[in-house]
Design an enzyme around this catalytic site. Structure first.
Site, PDB file in Angstrom:
ATOM      1  CB  ILE A 105      -0.966   0.007   1.215  1.00  0.00           C
ATOM      2  CG1 ILE A 105      -2.070   1.056   1.046  1.00  0.00           C
ATOM      3  CG2 ILE A 105      -0.205   0.176   2.525  1.00  0.00           C
ATOM      4  CD1 ILE A 105      -3.213   0.915   2.064  1.00  0.00           C
ATOM      5  CB  CYS A 106       1.833   3.924  -1.738  1.00  0.00           C
ATOM      6  SG  CYS A 106       0.833   4.139  -3.219  1.00  0.00           S
ATOM      7  NE  ARG A 107      -1.456  11.872  -0.717  1.00  0.00           N
ATOM      8  CZ  ARG A 107      -2.093  12.352  -1.776  1.00  0.00           C
ATOM      9  NH1 ARG A 107      -1.870  11.831  -2.968  1.00  0.00           N
ATOM     10  NH2 ARG A 107      -2.947  13.334  -1.654  1.00  0.00           N
TER      11      ARG A 107
END
Length: 146
Positions: A105-107
């Site tokens: 996951i990231c932003r």
């Protein structure tokens, strides 16, 4: 007569597809290289944040990685995500088994996809990207750590 031509056409198409598939699966030796072979063997799955949450609450969940910066991570993160910044991927990926299930996951989903692609190129075989990232995670009201 028409049915016979149709059968021959279908047979010809099947043979043609089989030949093309063999060429895709087995490129000439001069075109083969180790990273491409690994990348072909593994695929990157994409899931929504709700699907990711379900995966994480199931039996035997994957290792959950947040590839944002430490500053972003400190402002809030999907519950259970471990910080492994994208810019340090070479260091932390060397510490993980290549067959470990990974959920990234990231932003918003862009950096996590870059990380997923880089991991597959390094030989990881079970990599899943979370589309929409932490922004969607929070918008969907899923649990956060702060």
């Amino acid at each position: 007569m028409f049915a016979q031509r149709l059968q021959w056409g279908i047979l010809s198409l099947a043979l043609l597809c089989g030949c093309l598939q063999a060429r895709i699966d087995n490129p000439p030796t001069s075109q083969r290289n180790e990273p491409a072979t690994r990348a072909q063997a593994a695929t990157i799955a994409n899931v929504t944040v709700k699907e990711a949450h379900d995966i994480l609450t199931a039996t035997n969940p994957p290792y959950f990685i947040d590839v944002r910066t430490p500053g972003e991570y400190a402002t809030g993160r999907a519950k259970g995500a471990k910080l492994h910044p994208l810019d340090a991927l070479d260091e932390w990926s060397a510490q993980l088994p290549k067959t470990r299930k990974l959920l990234i996951i990231c932003r918003s989903g862009s950096r996590s996809m870059k990380a997923a692609q880089a991991l597959v190129e390094r030989g990881f075989t079970q990599v899943t990207n979370i589309q929409g990232g932490t922004l969607d995670w929070e918008a969907q009201g899923l649990p956060l750590d702060r």
